[in-house]
Design a protein around this motif. Structure first.
Motif, PDB file in Angstrom:
ATOM      1  N   LEU A 176       0.828  -1.204   0.000  1.00  0.00           N
ATOM      2  CA  LEU A 176       0.000   0.000   0.000  1.00  0.00           C
ATOM      3  C   LEU A 176       0.867   1.261   0.000  1.00  0.00           C
ATOM      4  CD1 LEU A 176      -2.723  -1.157   2.549  1.00  0.00           C
ATOM      5  CD2 LEU A 176      -2.991  -0.877   0.076  1.00  0.00           C
TER       6      LEU A 176
ATOM      7  N   LEU B   4     -11.776  -4.292   4.049  1.00  0.00           N
ATOM      8  CA  LEU B   4     -11.184  -5.550   3.601  1.00  0.00           C
ATOM      9  C   LEU B   4     -12.201  -6.683   3.575  1.00  0.00           C
ATOM     10  CD1 LEU B   4      -7.658  -5.822   5.263  1.00  0.00           C
ATOM     11  CD2 LEU B   4      -8.256  -5.096   2.954  1.00  0.00           C
TER      12      LEU B   4
ATOM     13  N   ILE C 280      -9.293   0.672   7.183  1.00  0.00           N
ATOM     14  CA  ILE C 280      -8.799  -0.379   6.288  1.00  0.00           C
ATOM     15  C   ILE C 280      -9.543  -1.685   6.546  1.00  0.00           C
ATOM     16  CG2 ILE C 280      -6.795  -1.834   5.739  1.00  0.00           C
ATOM     17  CD1 ILE C 280      -5.026   0.614   6.356  1.00  0.00           C
TER      18      ILE C 280
ATOM     19  N   TRP D 262       1.059  -3.085   4.710  1.00  0.00           N
ATOM     20  CA  TRP D 262       0.986  -1.670   5.050  1.00  0.00           C
ATOM     21  C   TRP D 262       2.175  -1.300   5.927  1.00  0.00           C
ATOM     22  CZ3 TRP D 262      -2.604   0.619   9.316  1.00  0.00           C
ATOM     23  CH2 TRP D 262      -2.484   2.031   9.331  1.00  0.00           C
TER      24      TRP D 262
ATOM     25  N   LEU E 165      -2.398  -7.879   1.637  1.00  0.00           N
ATOM     26  CA  LEU E 165      -1.914  -6.504   1.585  1.00  0.00           C
ATOM     27  C   LEU E 165      -0.820  -6.299   2.619  1.00  0.00           C
ATOM     28  CD1 LEU E 165      -5.436  -4.884   1.505  1.00  0.00           C
ATOM     29  CD2 LEU E 165      -3.839  -4.824  -0.402  1.00  0.00           C
TER      30      LEU E 165
ATOM     31  N   LEU F  24      -6.530   1.440  -1.973  1.00  0.00           N
ATOM     32  CA  LEU F  24      -7.128   0.222  -1.440  1.00  0.00           C
ATOM     33  C   LEU F  24      -8.453  -0.082  -2.133  1.00  0.00           C
ATOM     34  CD1 LEU F  24      -7.206  -2.088   0.600  1.00  0.00           C
ATOM     35  CD2 LEU F  24      -8.196  -0.495   2.254  1.00  0.00           C
TER      36      LEU F  24
END
Length: 318
Positions: free
Chosen positions: A114, A163, A159, A142, A140, A124
């Motif tokens: 990300l 998701l 986030i 981060w 992912l 995202l």
């Protein structure tokens, strides 16, 4: 046996800079190697250190090697040199010895890295939209510890709301936390099964703290393995192995062929020559008993012949 050695320096800029708790990365510099034996066969290598201090050491060593080194001289250089140089020479020798076929490898599935926090949610949304067209779980990564804990924990909530339920999230602090911060984050994360692991949450010299933290949540080591390579033998949880910084690639090749578990192959943004090895090792990891998405960071390097899987194209592009 004498070999013919050619060296070319290279540099390129990433599509966008990568910011971590330790600074930012905007450009990669290094060297490409071409080793040729007396039968005309070629082996290719790449040397791409991240640290300026290691870059200077590699430069000094390369200036002294000459254009026709002995094979045993190169093996000794691997043993005594920084890991990034060991990777480049070891990769070329391994290819000359036909230890690996790098001409038919294909990059396996990868986690998505990300971008900076201010761009993160829009990116995202785009990743999730594209990934909804497939049946594979989304992974992912981060990079955290770049902003205040309050801001990043608020962003984490956003986030996680976005998701999908079968996705996984890796949090990489790049050594940016102390123990109290790390345990505070862990206490808030334990209830969400989508957190795959914390990556290098503490400084590399706090091995005791890392072991303690790993009893509560999976912890993946990265920088610690570079600063303290003996941890590769003792750390039983996940290990982020970046081949171009890991030393002689014949070692990790052997580990993966013996189905070593809990290894994750990750990029340091190589050219096509180094990326052939990264992709091949990542594909081998998928055959282990602990397959997981590799860290290939798709979409961060520019396109062009410098990133071709054909080493001749890469060589000519410099």
């Amino acid at each position: 046996m004498r070999l013919s050695l050619e060296i070319k320096p290279y540099s390129f800029k990433l599509i966008r800079s990568i910011k971590t708790s330790q600074g930012s990365l905007e450009e990669k510099q290094g060297w490409l190697l071409k080793l040729r034996n007396n039968h005309g066969a070629c082996g290719w290598g790449e040397i791409s250190p991240l640290k300026i201090s290691e870059f200077k050491v590699c430069q000094t060593i390369l200036n002294k090697i000459g254009c026709s080194p002995l094979r045993n001289e190169l093996e000794e250089i691997i043993r005594l040199s920084p890991p990034s140089l060991g990777f480049g020479i070891g990769a070329a020798l391994a290819e000359l010895d036909l230890l690996i076929d790098l001409n038919c490898n294909k990059a396996p599935k990868s986690a998505f890295l990300l971008p900076d926090n201010n761009l993160l949610l829009d990116k995202l949304d785009a990743i999730i939209h594209n990934f909804n067209q497939t049946e594979e779980p989304l992974t992912l990564k981060w990079k955290i510890a770049r902003d205040s804990d309050d801001k990043e924990q608020a962003l984490l909530e956003k986030i996680l709301k976005k998701l999908p339920g079968n996705s996984l999230l890796r949090l990489d602090a790049n050594t940016g936390w102390d123990r109290s911060q790390a345990h505070h984050w862990v206490d808030n994360l334990l209830q969400d099964t989508r957190i795959e692991w914390l990556e290098q949450p503490l400084p590399t010299n706090d091995t005791e703290g890392l072991f303690e933290l790993s009893k509560k949540i999976p912890v993946a080591l990265d920088e610690s393995l570079v600063d303290n390579p003996s941890l590769k033998n003792s750390w039983k949880s996940w290990q982020i192995r970046r081949p171009s910084l890991d030393g002689d690639p014949r070692i990790i090749l052997k580990e993966l062929r013996e189905e070593r578990n809990n290894l994750v192959i990750s990029t340091t943004f190589e050219t096509g020559i180094g990326l052939r090895w990264v992709n091949h090792l990542a594909a081998l990891q998928q055959k282990s008993s602990s397959p997981t998405a590799s860290g290939l960071a798709p979409g961060w390097c520019p396109k062009g012949k410098l990133f071709s899987h054909n080493p001749k194209d890469v060589w000519e592009a410099v």
